[in-house]
Design a protein around this motif. Sequence first.
Motif, short mmCIF file in Angstrom:
data_model
loop_
_atom_site.label_atom_id
_atom_site.label_comp_id
_atom_site.label_asym_id
_atom_site.label_seq_id
_atom_site.Cartn_x
_atom_site.Cartn_y
_atom_site.Cartn_z
N ARG A 21 0.83 -1.21 0.00
CA ARG A 21 0.00 0.00 0.00
C ARG A 21 0.86 1.26 0.00
O ARG A 21 0.63 2.19 -0.77
CB ARG A 21 -0.90 -0.01 1.24
CG ARG A 21 -1.77 1.24 1.41
CD ARG A 21 -2.34 1.26 2.81
NE ARG A 21 -1.27 1.27 3.80
CZ ARG A 21 -1.42 0.79 5.03
NH1 ARG A 21 -2.55 0.22 5.41
NH2 ARG A 21 -0.41 0.85 5.88
N ILE A 22 1.89 1.28 0.86
CA ILE A 22 2.77 2.45 0.93
C ILE A 22 3.57 2.58 -0.37
O ILE A 22 3.80 3.69 -0.86
CB ILE A 22 3.74 2.33 2.13
CG1 ILE A 22 2.94 2.14 3.42
CG2 ILE A 22 4.63 3.56 2.22
CD1 ILE A 22 1.98 3.26 3.73
N LEU A 23 3.95 1.45 -0.94
CA LEU A 23 4.69 1.49 -2.21
C LEU A 23 3.81 2.09 -3.31
O LEU A 23 4.29 2.87 -4.13
CB LEU A 23 5.13 0.07 -2.59
CG LEU A 23 6.16 -0.03 -3.72
CD1 LEU A 23 7.45 0.69 -3.36
CD2 LEU A 23 6.44 -1.50 -4.03
N ARG A 24 2.54 1.75 -3.32
CA ARG A 24 1.64 2.33 -4.33
C ARG A 24 1.46 3.83 -4.10
O ARG A 24 1.36 4.61 -5.05
CB ARG A 24 0.28 1.62 -4.29
CG ARG A 24 0.31 0.23 -4.90
CD ARG A 24 -1.09 -0.27 -5.17
NE ARG A 24 -1.86 -0.42 -3.94
CZ ARG A 24 -1.87 -1.53 -3.21
NH1 ARG A 24 -1.14 -2.57 -3.57
NH2 ARG A 24 -2.61 -1.61 -2.14
N ASP A 25 1.40 4.25 -2.82
CA ASP A 25 1.31 5.68 -2.53
C ASP A 25 2.54 6.41 -3.09
O ASP A 25 2.43 7.51 -3.64
CB ASP A 25 1.23 5.91 -1.02
CG ASP A 25 -0.13 5.54 -0.44
OD1 ASP A 25 -1.06 5.30 -1.23
OD2 ASP A 25 -0.25 5.48 0.80
N ALA A 26 3.72 5.81 -2.92
CA ALA A 26 4.95 6.41 -3.42
C ALA A 26 4.95 6.45 -4.95
O ALA A 26 5.39 7.44 -5.55
CB ALA A 26 6.16 5.63 -2.91
N GLU A 27 4.45 5.40 -5.58
CA GLU A 27 4.36 5.38 -7.04
C GLU A 27 3.43 6.48 -7.54
O GLU A 27 3.71 7.14 -8.54
CB GLU A 27 3.85 4.02 -7.51
CG GLU A 27 4.87 2.90 -7.33
CD GLU A 27 4.28 1.53 -7.63
OE1 GLU A 27 3.03 1.42 -7.67
OE2 GLU A 27 5.06 0.59 -7.83
N GLN A 28 2.34 6.69 -6.82
CA GLN A 28 1.41 7.75 -7.21
C GLN A 28 2.07 9.12 -7.11
O GLN A 28 1.89 9.98 -7.98
CB GLN A 28 0.15 7.71 -6.36
CG GLN A 28 -0.89 8.74 -6.79
CD GLN A 28 -2.18 8.64 -6.00
OE1 GLN A 28 -2.36 7.73 -5.19
NE2 GLN A 28 -3.08 9.57 -6.23
N LEU A 29 2.86 9.32 -6.05
CA LEU A 29 3.59 10.58 -5.90
C LEU A 29 4.51 10.80 -7.11
O LEU A 29 4.62 11.91 -7.63
CB LEU A 29 4.42 10.57 -4.62
CG LEU A 29 3.74 10.91 -3.31
CD1 LEU A 29 4.76 10.87 -2.18
CD2 LEU A 29 3.08 12.29 -3.36
#
Length: 312
Positions: A256-264
């Motif tokens: 989940r956190i990795l996806r948040d970083a990808e979105q950033l």
Amino acid sequence: MTRFALRVKMKSGHQVVNNLSHDSTIEDLKQTLSSLSNIPINKLCVLSGFPPKVLDITKDNLNLSSCGLSSGDTLILEEKTVSDSEEKAKTASTLGSRDNADVQQHIESPGILMKFVVPADNSCLFTSINFVLNGKVDESGTFGPYMRKLVAETIKGDKHSYDEAILGKPVDEYCAWIQADTSWGGAIELAILANYYGIEIAVVDTINAIINKFGEDQNYALRVFLLFDGIHYDPLFMEPFDGGKIQTIFPTEDERILRDAEQLAYEAKSSRQFTDVDKFTLKCMVCNILLKGQVAAQEHAHSSGHANFGEV
């Protein structure tokens, strides 16, 4: 009231809105965004999702939980002319490069992944790593020199892995260079520090909208995040919705956190929040000459022996 937090991106920067709830209406959202950005309500253009698409904000009485928004989402805020809604929608639908099939469904997050801005003083990489490891800024000023020395000692102790071909200069010269507080750290330093601290360092590259993971092959249990815009590093942290302590270290299995970083990364690239290393200006602090781009600075350093540069 259940808090409904949103990250809002606009020309003046980004902010977190946390004064809304799931029962708040589109009208409440528009009033909040208008007050935050000083954009008149009738000129608000709100983009959400990935790829970003124009959010329908015409139904004033619809509550936020019924209009496709979730707590933790990111909104991109723009000002439009009243007549260009269709053009905005067309443009927004083309942002980004991933297929819709690759877009992950939103999972309720305990907070919002945010950037902590550190000084652009040639030691931003080391300052950022200290921040994510300790959750705070190094006030003593000792951490940067310590890590520079650590890097140099690691290289000297493993000249087979770190030879002149890898370093771009003789080993002793590189070790002296990296310990100077005017030298910038990069991939070599990230790899060494990831292995030393036994933690994966994920660098969110806003130029290419990718994440480079240092130490990934070691299967470390924990991961930290840095944001890189081409010349500058900043640490990323999780700002909790409940007002608790920030989080900077995450389990590597937390997708989940990795996806948040990808979105950033994709949002930053879409809004061009990066430094073009071929166009930014540096100043040689030795002879005061202005240099355009990274290549020009490298050529000047090679021909003059000067190694102290500052961003302009």
